[in-house]
Design a protein around this motif. Sequence first.
Motif, PDB file in Angstrom:
ATOM      1  N   THR A   1       0.847  -1.188   0.000  1.00 41.42           N
ATOM      2  CA  THR A   1       0.000   0.000   0.000  1.00 41.42           C
ATOM      3  C   THR A   1       0.885   1.242   0.000  1.00 41.42           C
ATOM      4  O   THR A   1       1.907   1.288   0.691  1.00 41.42           O
ATOM      5  CB  THR A   1      -0.937   0.011   1.217  1.00 41.42           C
ATOM      6  OG1 THR A   1      -0.170  -0.190   2.400  1.00 41.42           O
ATOM      7  CG2 THR A   1      -1.958  -1.109   1.106  1.00 41.42           C
ATOM      8  N   PRO A   2       0.515   2.260  -0.772  1.00 40.43           N
ATOM      9  CA  PRO A   2       1.465   3.334  -1.077  1.00 40.43           C
ATOM     10  C   PRO A   2       1.572   4.472  -0.085  1.00 40.43           C
ATOM     11  O   PRO A   2       2.585   5.172  -0.090  1.00 40.43           O
ATOM     12  CB  PRO A   2       0.954   3.863  -2.424  1.00 40.43           C
ATOM     13  CG  PRO A   2      -0.498   3.541  -2.434  1.00 40.43           C
ATOM     14  CD  PRO A   2      -0.663   2.292  -1.634  1.00 40.43           C
ATOM     15  N   MET A   3       0.583   4.717   0.756  1.00 45.60           N
ATOM     16  CA  MET A   3       0.638   5.921   1.582  1.00 45.60           C
ATOM     17  C   MET A   3       1.876   5.937   2.479  1.00 45.60           C
ATOM     18  O   MET A   3       2.529   6.979   2.647  1.00 45.60           O
ATOM     19  CB  MET A   3      -0.628   6.055   2.425  1.00 45.60           C
ATOM     20  CG  MET A   3      -0.694   7.377   3.191  1.00 45.60           C
ATOM     21  SD  MET A   3      -0.605   8.856   2.118  1.00 45.60           S
ATOM     22  CE  MET A   3      -2.348   9.042   1.693  1.00 45.60           C
ATOM     23  N   ALA A   4       2.231   4.780   3.046  1.00 44.46           N
ATOM     24  CA  ALA A   4       3.421   4.729   3.903  1.00 44.46           C
ATOM     25  C   ALA A   4       4.680   5.056   3.103  1.00 44.46           C
ATOM     26  O   ALA A   4       5.600   5.705   3.615  1.00 44.46           O
ATOM     27  CB  ALA A   4       3.543   3.347   4.546  1.00 44.46           C
ATOM     28  N   LEU A   5       4.726   4.630   1.847  1.00 47.39           N
ATOM     29  CA  LEU A   5       5.877   4.941   0.993  1.00 47.39           C
ATOM     30  C   LEU A   5       5.970   6.444   0.741  1.00 47.39           C
ATOM     31  O   LEU A   5       7.059   7.029   0.776  1.00 47.39           O
ATOM     32  CB  LEU A   5       5.758   4.214  -0.341  1.00 47.39           C
ATOM     33  CG  LEU A   5       5.867   2.690  -0.313  1.00 47.39           C
ATOM     34  CD1 LEU A   5       5.545   2.124  -1.696  1.00 47.39           C
ATOM     35  CD2 LEU A   5       7.255   2.252   0.118  1.00 47.39           C
ATOM     36  N   LEU A   6       4.810   7.065   0.457  1.00 49.04           N
ATOM     37  CA  LEU A   6       4.797   8.499   0.196  1.00 49.04           C
ATOM     38  C   LEU A   6       5.264   9.277   1.418  1.00 49.04           C
ATOM     39  O   LEU A   6       5.944  10.299   1.296  1.00 49.04           O
ATOM     40  CB  LEU A   6       3.389   8.943  -0.211  1.00 49.04           C
ATOM     41  CG  LEU A   6       2.810   8.314  -1.489  1.00 49.04           C
ATOM     42  CD1 LEU A   6       1.395   8.813  -1.734  1.00 49.04           C
ATOM     43  CD2 LEU A   6       3.688   8.619  -2.693  1.00 49.04           C
ATOM     44  N   GLU A   7       4.893   8.794   2.600  1.00 48.47           N
ATOM     45  CA  GLU A   7       5.283   9.490   3.826  1.00 48.47           C
ATOM     46  C   GLU A   7       6.750   9.252   4.165  1.00 48.47           C
ATOM     47  O   GLU A   7       7.435  10.139   4.668  1.00 48.47           O
ATOM     48  CB  GLU A   7       4.387   9.030   4.976  1.00 48.47           C
ATOM     49  CG  GLU A   7       2.933   9.493   4.812  1.00 48.47           C
ATOM     50  CD  GLU A   7       1.997   8.865   5.830  1.00 48.47           C
ATOM     51  OE1 GLU A   7       2.438   7.905   6.518  1.00 48.47           O
ATOM     52  OE2 GLU A   7       0.833   9.308   5.927  1.00 48.47           O
TER      53      GLU A   7
END
Length: 843
Positions: free
Chosen positions: A578-584
Amino acid sequence: MPEKITLDGLERKWRQVWAERGTYAFDRSAPRSRVFSIDTPPPTVSGSLHVGHVFSYTHADAIARYRRMTGREVFYPIGWDDNGLPTERRVQNYYGVQCDPSLPYDPGFTPPDTPPSRPLPISRRNFVELCQTLTAVDEQAYEDLWRQLGLSVDWSLQYTTIGEASRTVSQRAFLNNLARGEAYLADAPTLWDVSFRTAVAQAELEDRERQGAYHRLVFGLPGGGSAHVETTRPELLPACVALVAHPDDERYRPLFGTTATTPVFGVEVPIKAHPLAQPDKGTGIAMICTFGDLTDVIWWRELDLPTRPVMGRDGRLLPSPPAGVDPEIYAQLAGKTVFSAKETMIGLLRSAGALDGEPRPTTQQVKFYEKGDKPLEIVTTRQWYIRNGGRDAALRSALLDRGREMSWSPGFMRARYENWVDGLAGDWIISRQRFFGVPFPVWYPLDAAGEPDYTAPITPDALPVDPSSDTPPGYREDQRGRPGGFIGDPDVMDTWATSSLTPEIAGRWGLDDDLFARVFPMDLRPQAHEIIRTWLFATVLRAHQEFGSLPWHTALLSGWILDPDRKKMSKSKGNVVTPMALLEEFGSDAVRYWAVSGRPGTDTAFDTGQMKVGRRLAIKILNATKFVLRFDLEEGAADLTAGEVTEPLDRAVLAGLAAVVADATKHFEGYDYARALERTEAFFWTFCDDYLELVKERAYGDPDSPATRSAHAALAVTLRTLLRLFAPMLPFVTEEAWSWWQPGSVHRAAWPSPDEFAPALDPAAPAGLLTLAGTVLGLVRKAKSEARQSMRTEVARLTVRGPDPEVRAFHLVSPDVRAAGVVREVIAEVAGGELAADVTLQS
């Protein structure tokens, strides 16, 4: 310009600014010639987005940003595909409910706080309300992620595939198909998912490997002989309507035109010849059942055979036997699951002495619904179809022509489209026996006995409609379900039947004709390559039928994201990120850097190492900007142009930059954003590592000096250009750096042109001056490093040797090399071989 350089908080800052300023708002007054319209994929709203979405949507966004900077008015909508089976399944699991259309609506219904162990039955209307509630929550989460990623869509152009506009467009298109004879209702063998209890289209099939067993059944022949038939589905024996062998098979040629008797049931069936029979498979003769697989359907249709259906829509054998089958024997199978019926049938065959030997294990490819977990069955049902060329050679040919008319990026993807069209085996089934979807806008009149007349559907006067609650023209609600009255069509459209109209939905076809004329046919369809057979093909089909044109000019296909084992990442495999953690963690620009490093149509490994590289690049952009601006370029920097560049090294850097601009533009025009990034990044590091070091001393000089003024102009022009070149890929950091010294948004600035550098370019100047100067400076640095000396250590003498052209070229940049390397004396000598330098450090 901030005191401390950081990437933290840039996404939050700039997404708010962009929203307040309407940076990406579409100007609908622009003429069609200036509009660049994008048919954005509406992601399925069924939980969460994964990193594959980030990958492919970033590609489209880079193109959108580039086109906006070239002066095009970009129509970039966003939609949510929120109807269909994935949404229903998520609602069922999330709330612990199950739709039962027979139940009345409960206006006070509240779902349980904790899903019960057994699903709670609720009415269709209550179920649809839960679907709408949950998808609204999911859509907000999707929007937050897309904004964090920096998608430059116009958020005022949102739509959902279950919204009123989508229902209107979908129903209008269907009614037009119906009026033209392209849509039709038919009773036919249908691929059926017994878990979801709905029809499945050819494009939604997935082959999976399953373990099975061949059972050798003994059929009786006239005169006391026997024929041995191998099958993996003995439970379908009561559905047998014929035996079949290849017409050239000498073993069975004498039997063609005669009959055989089924074991256990004693039903007489004909023996037929057909070229699809395989002499080398099993015993070479097969039983035709209605229906075990798609080949059975072909044989049944082409050999004009009767039907003996035994499989129910619930995956159990029907309670009553087909005509001609002994009811007492069949009663032992009635109501059983496929597994139980198979075991019972094997026992009956053994008892009758009609099973030759023991079952022989085999591995076989079995068809599944792509979202299902049980093998598909084939049942006879009444369904809506749209003609798609599967049974019409002229339409098939026209759709192949459309594929050749379209521009494909990458070009080899066209073959996948053509293979799909060539392999179509039947028309497109578009009806689904589900609840949360676009209803078919038709009713059926009931005769005096209360039987519906499916040949005379009643159509509405206005759209959208829901036949389950709305009444048809000329009828009253109290006539629903009564003799002489009407019934509504109970089915909904397949989600692809709605998604195939995304250009029409986004462009508000029939609802806003002025807008539609400005955006259709669209310029670009970005999508994943695995749905060429579904979304892309179906969209081409619908536009061809409705408008006689393509829905868009270019298809941009993204590859898959692969996990560390080089397997495709997907929710079904459970290996998604899932991408949100990567973006953060890495920042949105860093994740975008990884995404746009993947070329169109190319599978790309999920790689956080690439994201770290992207983050370092973003930080370097800020540091380089701050370094350049320390020469007091903020004021008046916008007025510095290439015409003020006079020094050879400065002209050389702009000559190199002009070539980069030309290449990046060419790559973007060809939808190769990865090559554009690669070319820009390589030049940027040369600019930072070589040019900034070479020009630094001169840039600190007298501001009124022409040499210093030339350095300042070259720095300003180069930085201004690089920020624009990086902007489509790294929107946050470029906007931040741009805001420190330039007015407006970099994303509304003009895309750079090689013509901007023309005043500084000298056609007679030697090529490669910047590379030459950087090479010599590198040799000086190397000598200091090997001597373990500071880079500020003075060089007593630098002797450069090389071919005459290079030595003469070196004289042009020698002052800057001398200043950057802290060199007291420079000697340049013509010599054979490659360029070399002797460095004598100050003792």
